[in-house]
Structures are given as C-alpha cells and as structure tokens.
Design a protein around this motif. Structure first.
Motif, PDB file in Angstrom:
ATOM      1  N   LYS A 208       0.798  -1.223   0.000  1.00  0.00           N
ATOM      2  CA  LYS A 208       0.000   0.000   0.000  1.00  0.00           C
ATOM      3  C   LYS A 208       0.835   1.280   0.000  1.00  0.00           C
ATOM      4  O   LYS A 208       0.317   2.359  -0.302  1.00  0.00           O
ATOM      5  N   ALA A 209       2.120   1.184   0.382  1.00  0.00           N
ATOM      6  CA  ALA A 209       2.962   2.386   0.468  1.00  0.00           C
ATOM      7  C   ALA A 209       4.428   1.980   0.414  1.00  0.00           C
ATOM      8  O   ALA A 209       4.788   0.836   0.724  1.00  0.00           O
ATOM      9  N   ILE A 210       5.267   2.946   0.022  1.00  0.00           N
ATOM     10  CA  ILE A 210       6.712   2.712  -0.034  1.00  0.00           C
ATOM     11  C   ILE A 210       7.445   3.822   0.698  1.00  0.00           C
ATOM     12  O   ILE A 210       7.222   5.011   0.438  1.00  0.00           O
ATOM     13  N   HIS A 211       8.306   3.436   1.634  1.00  0.00           N
ATOM     14  CA  HIS A 211       9.276   4.363   2.213  1.00  0.00           C
ATOM     15  C   HIS A 211      10.462   4.399   1.257  1.00  0.00           C
ATOM     16  O   HIS A 211      11.158   3.396   1.099  1.00  0.00           O
ATOM     17  N   LEU A 212      10.678   5.545   0.625  1.00  0.00           N
ATOM     18  CA  LEU A 212      11.697   5.670  -0.411  1.00  0.00           C
ATOM     19  C   LEU A 212      12.957   6.278   0.187  1.00  0.00           C
ATOM     20  O   LEU A 212      13.042   7.487   0.401  1.00  0.00           O
ATOM     21  N   ASN A 213      13.920   5.424   0.470  1.00  0.00           N
ATOM     22  CA  ASN A 213      15.160   5.850   1.112  1.00  0.00           C
ATOM     23  C   ASN A 213      16.356   5.189   0.449  1.00  0.00           C
ATOM     24  O   ASN A 213      16.295   4.018   0.074  1.00  0.00           O
ATOM     25  N   ASP A 214      17.456   5.917   0.339  1.00  0.00           N
ATOM     26  CA  ASP A 214      18.725   5.311  -0.047  1.00  0.00           C
ATOM     27  C   ASP A 214      19.331   4.727   1.230  1.00  0.00           C
ATOM     28  O   ASP A 214      18.817   4.946   2.339  1.00  0.00           O
ATOM     29  N   SER A 215      20.427   3.974   1.104  1.00  0.00           N
ATOM     30  CA  SER A 215      21.021   3.303   2.260  1.00  0.00           C
ATOM     31  C   SER A 215      22.485   3.692   2.446  1.00  0.00           C
ATOM     32  O   SER A 215      23.256   3.714   1.480  1.00  0.00           O
ATOM     33  N   LYS A 216      22.854   3.998   3.687  1.00  0.00           N
ATOM     34  CA  LYS A 216      24.247   4.316   4.010  1.00  0.00           C
ATOM     35  C   LYS A 216      25.129   3.072   4.023  1.00  0.00           C
ATOM     36  O   LYS A 216      26.361   3.176   4.020  1.00  0.00           O
ATOM     37  N   ASN A 217      24.497   1.908   4.047  1.00  0.00           N
ATOM     38  CA  ASN A 217      25.252   0.667   4.178  1.00  0.00           C
ATOM     39  C   ASN A 217      25.054  -0.244   2.978  1.00  0.00           C
ATOM     40  O   ASN A 217      24.028  -0.180   2.303  1.00  0.00           O
ATOM     41  N   PRO A 218      26.006  -1.134   2.719  1.00  0.00           N
ATOM     42  CA  PRO A 218      25.922  -2.008   1.549  1.00  0.00           C
ATOM     43  C   PRO A 218      24.875  -3.099   1.693  1.00  0.00           C
ATOM     44  O   PRO A 218      24.298  -3.310   2.764  1.00  0.00           O
ATOM     45  N   PHE A 219      24.666  -3.788   0.600  1.00  0.00           N
ATOM     46  CA  PHE A 219      23.688  -4.864   0.496  1.00  0.00           C
ATOM     47  C   PHE A 219      23.837  -5.887   1.624  1.00  0.00           C
ATOM     48  O   PHE A 219      24.940  -6.291   1.980  1.00  0.00           O
ATOM     49  N   LYS A 220      22.710  -6.273   2.191  1.00  0.00           N
ATOM     50  CA  LYS A 220      22.624  -7.331   3.205  1.00  0.00           C
ATOM     51  C   LYS A 220      23.413  -7.007   4.476  1.00  0.00           C
ATOM     52  O   LYS A 220      23.913  -7.894   5.166  1.00  0.00           O
ATOM     53  N   SER A 221      23.492  -5.718   4.812  1.00  0.00           N
ATOM     54  CA  SER A 221      24.262  -5.292   5.986  1.00  0.00           C
ATOM     55  C   SER A 221      23.467  -5.365   7.283  1.00  0.00           C
ATOM     56  O   SER A 221      24.044  -5.337   8.370  1.00  0.00           O
ATOM     57  N   HIS A 222      22.135  -5.419   7.178  1.00  0.00           N
ATOM     58  CA  HIS A 222      21.232  -5.462   8.347  1.00  0.00           C
ATOM     59  C   HIS A 222      21.485  -4.288   9.293  1.00  0.00           C
ATOM     60  O   HIS A 222      21.455  -4.451  10.517  1.00  0.00           O
ATOM     61  N   LYS A 223      21.689  -3.087   8.732  1.00  0.00           N
ATOM     62  CA  LYS A 223      22.060  -1.924   9.549  1.00  0.00           C
ATOM     63  C   LYS A 223      20.925  -0.913   9.728  1.00  0.00           C
ATOM     64  O   LYS A 223      20.793  -0.309  10.779  1.00  0.00           O
ATOM     65  N   ASP A 224      20.151  -0.663   8.674  1.00  0.00           N
ATOM     66  CA  ASP A 224      19.053   0.313   8.744  1.00  0.00           C
ATOM     67  C   ASP A 224      19.538   1.730   9.040  1.00  0.00           C
ATOM     68  O   ASP A 224      19.222   2.314  10.071  1.00  0.00           O
ATOM     69  N   ARG A 225      20.295   2.291   8.100  1.00  0.00           N
ATOM     70  CA  ARG A 225      20.682   3.695   8.202  1.00  0.00           C
ATOM     71  C   ARG A 225      20.348   4.362   6.869  1.00  0.00           C
ATOM     72  O   ARG A 225      20.970   4.079   5.845  1.00  0.00           O
TER      73      ARG A 225
END
Length: 277
Positions: A208-225
């Motif tokens: 129903k919705a998308i949070h559109l954010n780029d990521s400070k961390n690389p793929f599969k980093s499990h960091k959420d920044r």
C-alpha cells in the motif's frame, strides 16, 4: 502523477503539515501519531484537522500515512511493554478515524531473544485485539532491515503475521527500500525478481505504500541507516527504476531521508523530473 511526500512534524499542527507539503511540491506526507521516542499524544484540534482535510481535498492529495512511535513493541518480552503497545494502537486507530481512509504503519517489533515464532504470536494477538470491522484505516506492517531481533526481516515473516490476522482486509504492507536492501533483497540489480517474490509470498495487492530511502550501508548489511536519494548504495538509477516500475508507480512514496524541508523539496523535484507519466 508521482504521489510523493516526506515525513513532516506535527509540532505546528495538521493544517501546517498540509501547507508544508504543498510548499515542497508534495501531494501527501507521513507523520508520527505521537512522540516517536515516548508515547504521549497531543489533543487533536478538530478545526485544525478539518483545515488539513480541506487542503487535501482541494489539492488532490494521495493517501496520507501515519506512523506509530518507535516505542510500540508488540512482541516485547515485557508484558507491560506489550500492553502499552496495545493501548497506543487502540488510541491511534481511534484518532485515525478523524481522517478516514488513510494508512497507519508500524514496525512489527523486536522479540528480544524469545524467538521469531513467539514474537509473531504476540503481534498477531495484538492485531486480533485492536482491529475492528468498522475502521476505515488500513494497518501496515513495515518491512525491516533485520538488525538485532527484529521481526519482519523477511517476506515470509510478514506473510505469516497477515495469514493469522482475522480481519485480513484491514492489513497491508509498507515496503522500505533501505530496509529490504539491507535485509538482503537486491532491488538494485534484481528488482523484478524481488517483486515477483513479494507477490508470491505476500501478494502485491497488500503493498500500500513505499518508504523511499537510499542506504548508508551495503547490500545485506542489516544496519538500517537511511541516506539521501542518490547518495547511498542504492543510487539514483535504481531509485528511478523503482518509482517508474509498472507494479509500483501508482503507490504513494514517502521520503525518510536525513533532510530538512529544503532538502526534501530538492529530492521531490529531482524524483518528479525522473518520473515517466
């Protein structure tokens, strides 16, 4: 039309959020229902709410997204924390009926070493307690990055929760681009494959919705920044593909990038320039 907005502060009231959205070129927005790091909620001024609804009607706003506070942990190991989550969600959903037919998003929570299955049991229990047949609000589970003991790091975990909710028609999903990339879903190189998997496991009709954010961390980093659009590991090219994808472009997009209003205005202008009608 690209339906896009950002996270706005409720400090100055609902009407002001509507005006700020227009000021930065947005046609929707997201807001916290209450103190994001606490739990207190301000009394709602009905004149203020009516002024926002008038702005939304006159400017053809897309669906608005309310976000539960981070302190709402439906699957905590602490019973009082779980009860606090229930109390907050009941109150939030009652308040949401003052602006009917919109969206309410929450983080599934952290099971805190109890195990995913116990965490899911608690989340399902909460939802089966608070949802009602008469509500007009759709409640969204947010996809998570998988840091710590977060529930919702995989499409399967989200799907299991929804499958056990009695009022499934009141449920949906908010997909966070930073979160799922950090969780291990390669939306940069394999967007179609990821969406096919989402459709198979959850169903794209639930998105129903998308949070559109780029990521400070690389793929599969499990960091959420989160990072500003085009300045992280997703990059502008991948984000452009996301907003133009035929299975996504009709959805409302909400920026949660590290910005003030002027920064959001620039990102919205950039993304509108990349959107193909």
């Amino acid at each position: 039309m690209l339906n896009i907005g950002c996270h706005l502060s409720t400090t100055k009231g609902f009407e002001n959020m509507g005006k700020e959205a227009l000021q930065i070129g947005a046609n929707t927005f997201q807001f916290f229902t209450r103190n994001p790091r606490g739990g207190k909620a301000k009394e709602i001024d009905m004149d203020d709410m009516e002024a926002l609804l008038k702005i939304a009607r006159e400017n053809n706003f897309a669906t608005i997204l309310a976000h539960a506070p981070y302190t709402l942990n439906a699957c905590s190991a602490d019973e009082r924390t779980r009860e606090f989550a229930r109390e907050m969600m009941v109150d939030d959903l009652n308040r949401m009926e003052l602006m009917p037919n919109n969206l309410y998003n929450f983080h599934p929570g952290s099971h805190v070493k109890q195990g995913v299955e116990i965490g899911i049991n608690y989340i399902v229990g909460l939802l089966n307690t608070v949802l009602s047949k008469d509500q007009t609000t759709t409640v969204l589970l947010e996809t998570m990055a998988g840091k710590g003991s977060e529930v919702g790091r995989t499409f399967e975990e989200i799907a299991e929760i929804i499958s056990r909710v009695e009022l499934k028609e009141k449920m949906g999903v908010c997909l966070d681009t930073c979160h799922i990339y950090d969780a291990g879903y390669d939306i940069v190189n394999e967007l179609d494959k990821v969406l096919e998997e989402f459709d198979t496991v959850i169903g794209l009709d639930r998105l129903k919705a998308i949070h559109l954010n780029d990521s400070k961390n690389p793929f599969k980093s499990h960091k959420d920044r989160h990072e500003k659009i085009g300045e992280g590991f997703l990059g502008l090219e991948a984000i452009t593909r996301i907003i133009n994808h035929p299975k996504l472009k009709h959805l409302p997009f909400f920026l949660e990038t590290p910005n003030e209003l002027d920064g959001y205005a620039k990102e919205i202008e950039l993304l509108r320039s990349k959107y193909v009608e």
